[in-house]
Design a protein around this motif. Structure first.
Motif, PDB file in Angstrom:
ATOM      1  N   SER A  18      32.184  38.404-140.309  1.00  0.00           N
ATOM      2  CA  SER A  18      32.133  39.088-139.012  1.00  0.00           C
ATOM      3  C   SER A  18      33.267  40.094-138.829  1.00  0.00           C
ATOM      4  N   SER A  66      33.150  41.201-135.065  1.00  0.00           N
ATOM      5  CA  SER A  66      31.951  40.905-134.294  1.00  0.00           C
ATOM      6  C   SER A  66      32.171  39.612-133.512  1.00  0.00           C
ATOM      7  N   VAL A  67      31.930  39.666-132.204  1.00  0.00           N
ATOM      8  CA  VAL A  67      32.093  38.485-131.351  1.00  0.00           C
ATOM      9  C   VAL A  67      30.887  38.344-130.435  1.00  0.00           C
ATOM     10  N   GLU A  68      30.635  37.120-130.001  1.00  0.00           N
ATOM     11  CA  GLU A  68      29.571  36.828-129.047  1.00  0.00           C
ATOM     12  C   GLU A  68      30.238  36.636-127.691  1.00  0.00           C
ATOM     13  N   THR A  74      24.490  35.744-124.188  1.00  0.00           N
ATOM     14  CA  THR A  74      24.477  34.757-125.262  1.00  0.00           C
ATOM     15  C   THR A  74      23.563  35.215-126.393  1.00  0.00           C
ATOM     16  N   THR A  76      24.079  37.792-128.162  1.00  0.00           N
ATOM     17  CA  THR A  76      24.331  39.200-128.425  1.00  0.00           C
ATOM     18  C   THR A  76      25.723  39.341-129.007  1.00  0.00           C
ATOM     19  N   LYS A  77      25.847  40.146-130.034  1.00  0.00           N
ATOM     20  CA  LYS A  77      27.152  40.376-130.632  1.00  0.00           C
ATOM     21  C   LYS A  77      27.635  41.777-130.301  1.00  0.00           C
TER      22      LYS A  77
END
Length: 135
Positions: A18, A66-68, A74, A76-77
Motif C-alpha cells: 500500500s 493507500s489508506v481506508e 468504508t 474506499t481507499k
C-alpha cells in the motif's frame, strides 16, 4: 556507493504493497543539440534551461500511502501524499526543505526526515491522520 545513496535506495525499497515511493531529484540543467563534446566541455545549439523535480525544497523521496477512511467511505481507499527528506550523519535540513515537510504534514500527509531505513519504515507504518510530529 555513498551512504546517502544507500539510505535512499533502502527507503525506496520500502515502497511496496500500500506504499509507493519514487526518487525526486530536483535541480536545473541545459538541453539542446550537442555540437561538440570533450571531457571538460559540451557545446549546445539552441540551449534551453530546464528544471526538474516536483518543486524547490521538495523531498528526496515522494509517493503515497493507500489508506481506508471513515465509516461512510468504508472500503474506499485514498492515497496520502508521502514525503521523505534524506539526511545522513550530520546533514542538516534546509529551511525550504523543512517548510515543504511542514506543508505536507499540515495538509494531512506523511512527512518525515529519513536518517535510517528502520525508523522510516516504523514512522510510515504507525502514521495516522493525527500525526503532527513535524508541526
Amino acid at each position: 556507493m555513498s551512504n546517502r545513496k544507500n539510505l535512499q535506495n533502502g527507503i525506496l525499497r520500502l515502497g511496496q504493497g500500500s506504499l509507493r515511493l519514487f526518487a525526486n531529484p530536483c535541480g536545473t540543467g541545459w538541453q539542446g543539440k550537442i555540437i561538440s563534446r570533450t571531457p571538460e566541455y559540451i557545446t549546445l545549439q539552441h540551449p534551453r534551461l530546464i528544471t526538474f523535480g516536483l518543486c524547490p525544497g521538495s523531498s528526496d523521496v515522494v509517493g503515497f500511502k493507500s489508506v481506508e477512511v471513515s465509516e461512510e467511505m468504508t472500503g474506499t481507499k485514498i492515497a496520502v501524499f508521502t514525503a521523505i527528506e534524506i539526511k545522513t550523519d550530520n546533514d542538516t535540513i534546509k529551511e525550504h526543505q523543512s517548510n515543504f515537510l511542514k506543508i505536507i504534514g499540515n495538509m494531512g500527509g506523511v512527512a518525515l526526515i529519513g536518517r535510517d531505513v528502520e525508523t522510516v519504515k516504523e514512522h510510515i507504518e504507525l502514521w495516522s491522520p493525527n500525526d503532527r510530529r513535524l508541526k
